[in-house]
Design a protein around this motif. Structure first.
Motif, PDB file in Angstrom:
ATOM      1  N   GLU A  18     -14.141   0.454  -6.605  1.00  0.00           N
ATOM      2  CA  GLU A  18     -14.555  -0.188  -5.351  1.00  0.00           C
ATOM      3  C   GLU A  18     -13.545  -1.278  -4.963  1.00  0.00           C
ATOM      4  N   THR A  19     -13.083  -2.049  -5.927  1.00  0.00           N
ATOM      5  CA  THR A  19     -12.110  -3.094  -5.649  1.00  0.00           C
ATOM      6  C   THR A  19     -10.812  -2.492  -5.144  1.00  0.00           C
ATOM      7  N   LEU A  20     -10.380  -1.408  -5.750  1.00  0.00           N
ATOM      8  CA  LEU A  20      -9.153  -0.742  -5.314  1.00  0.00           C
ATOM      9  C   LEU A  20      -9.296  -0.249  -3.878  1.00  0.00           C
ATOM     10  N   GLN A  21     -10.440   0.309  -3.560  1.00  0.00           N
ATOM     11  CA  GLN A  21     -10.663   0.794  -2.192  1.00  0.00           C
ATOM     12  C   GLN A  21     -10.684  -0.373  -1.208  1.00  0.00           C
ATOM     13  N   VAL A  23      -9.044  -3.197  -1.492  1.00  0.00           N
ATOM     14  CA  VAL A  23      -7.673  -3.651  -1.324  1.00  0.00           C
ATOM     15  C   VAL A  23      -6.908  -2.698  -0.418  1.00  0.00           C
ATOM     16  N   GLN A  24      -7.128  -1.410  -0.585  1.00  0.00           N
ATOM     17  CA  GLN A  24      -6.424  -0.437   0.241  1.00  0.00           C
ATOM     18  C   GLN A  24      -6.851  -0.519   1.704  1.00  0.00           C
ATOM     19  N   LYS A  25      -8.072  -0.975   1.963  1.00  0.00           N
ATOM     20  CA  LYS A  25      -8.565  -1.100   3.329  1.00  0.00           C
ATOM     21  C   LYS A  25      -7.973  -2.306   4.054  1.00  0.00           C
ATOM     22  N   THR A  26      -7.564  -3.321   3.300  1.00  0.00           N
ATOM     23  CA  THR A  26      -7.048  -4.531   3.945  1.00  0.00           C
ATOM     24  C   THR A  26      -5.745  -4.226   4.653  1.00  0.00           C
ATOM     25  N   ASP A  27      -5.484  -4.978   5.680  1.00  0.00           N
ATOM     26  CA  ASP A  27      -4.286  -4.771   6.484  1.00  0.00           C
ATOM     27  C   ASP A  27      -3.180  -5.696   5.971  1.00  0.00           C
ATOM     28  N   ALA A  28      -2.566  -5.313   4.863  1.00  0.00           N
ATOM     29  CA  ALA A  28      -1.500  -6.123   4.273  1.00  0.00           C
ATOM     30  C   ALA A  28      -0.202  -5.878   5.031  1.00  0.00           C
ATOM     31  N   PRO A  29       0.619  -6.916   5.187  1.00  0.00           N
ATOM     32  CA  PRO A  29       1.887  -6.731   5.899  1.00  0.00           C
ATOM     33  C   PRO A  29       2.858  -5.887   5.077  1.00  0.00           C
ATOM     34  N   THR A  30       3.638  -5.101   5.769  1.00  0.00           N
ATOM     35  CA  THR A  30       4.635  -4.273   5.092  1.00  0.00           C
ATOM     36  C   THR A  30       5.905  -5.094   4.883  1.00  0.00           C
ATOM     37  N   ALA A  31       6.792  -4.569   4.083  1.00  0.00           N
ATOM     38  CA  ALA A  31       8.050  -5.267   3.804  1.00  0.00           C
ATOM     39  C   ALA A  31       8.871  -5.436   5.077  1.00  0.00           C
ATOM     40  N   LYS A  32       8.834  -4.460   5.966  1.00  0.00           N
ATOM     41  CA  LYS A  32       9.589  -4.548   7.218  1.00  0.00           C
ATOM     42  C   LYS A  32       9.061  -5.677   8.099  1.00  0.00           C
ATOM     43  N   ILE A  33       7.749  -5.826   8.157  1.00  0.00           N
ATOM     44  CA  ILE A  33       7.152  -6.882   8.977  1.00  0.00           C
ATOM     45  C   ILE A  33       7.520  -8.250   8.419  1.00  0.00           C
TER      46      ILE A  33
END
Length: 102
Positions: A18-21, A23-33
């Motif tokens: 559940e924790t992994l899911q 984290v995957q749902k969050t909108d983390a910035p990409t390296a390019k951004i």
């Protein structure tokens, strides 16, 4: 019956999934951004760091020791003749340096 201690308990495995899911749902910035934001906010322009090499020419006036002064052979500061304490191969040593080293 043998117990496999390496296997995760079911409740822990479920919570981890559940924790992994989450984290995957969050909108983390990409390296390019992140890279684009850093380039956009380039803080180095106009910022001088202490100890940095400066391209400006410095002009100072050097005044040699006067007739009543000497350069200490230990601390290399200009002292008045009244501070003369010891004569060595390095030159005249001031009263402060003689007392520090004794």
């Amino acid at each position: 019956m043998a117990t496999d201690y390496e296997e995760a308990r079911p409740d822990v495995a479920e919570a981890s999934e559940e924790t992994l899911q989450d984290v995957q749902k969050t909108d983390a910035p990409t390296a390019k951004i992140v890279s684009a934001e850093l380039e956009e906010n380039d803080f180095a322009d106009g910022l001088e760091l202490s100890g940095a090499i400066v391209d400006e020419e410095l002009s100072i006036i050097v005044i040699p020791p006067g007739n009543d002064e000497f350069v200490c052979g230990e601390c290399f500061t200009i002292r008045h003749r009244s501070q003369d304490e010891k004569h060595t191969k390095q030159g005249i040593i001031c009263r402060d340096c003689v007392h520090v080293h004794s």
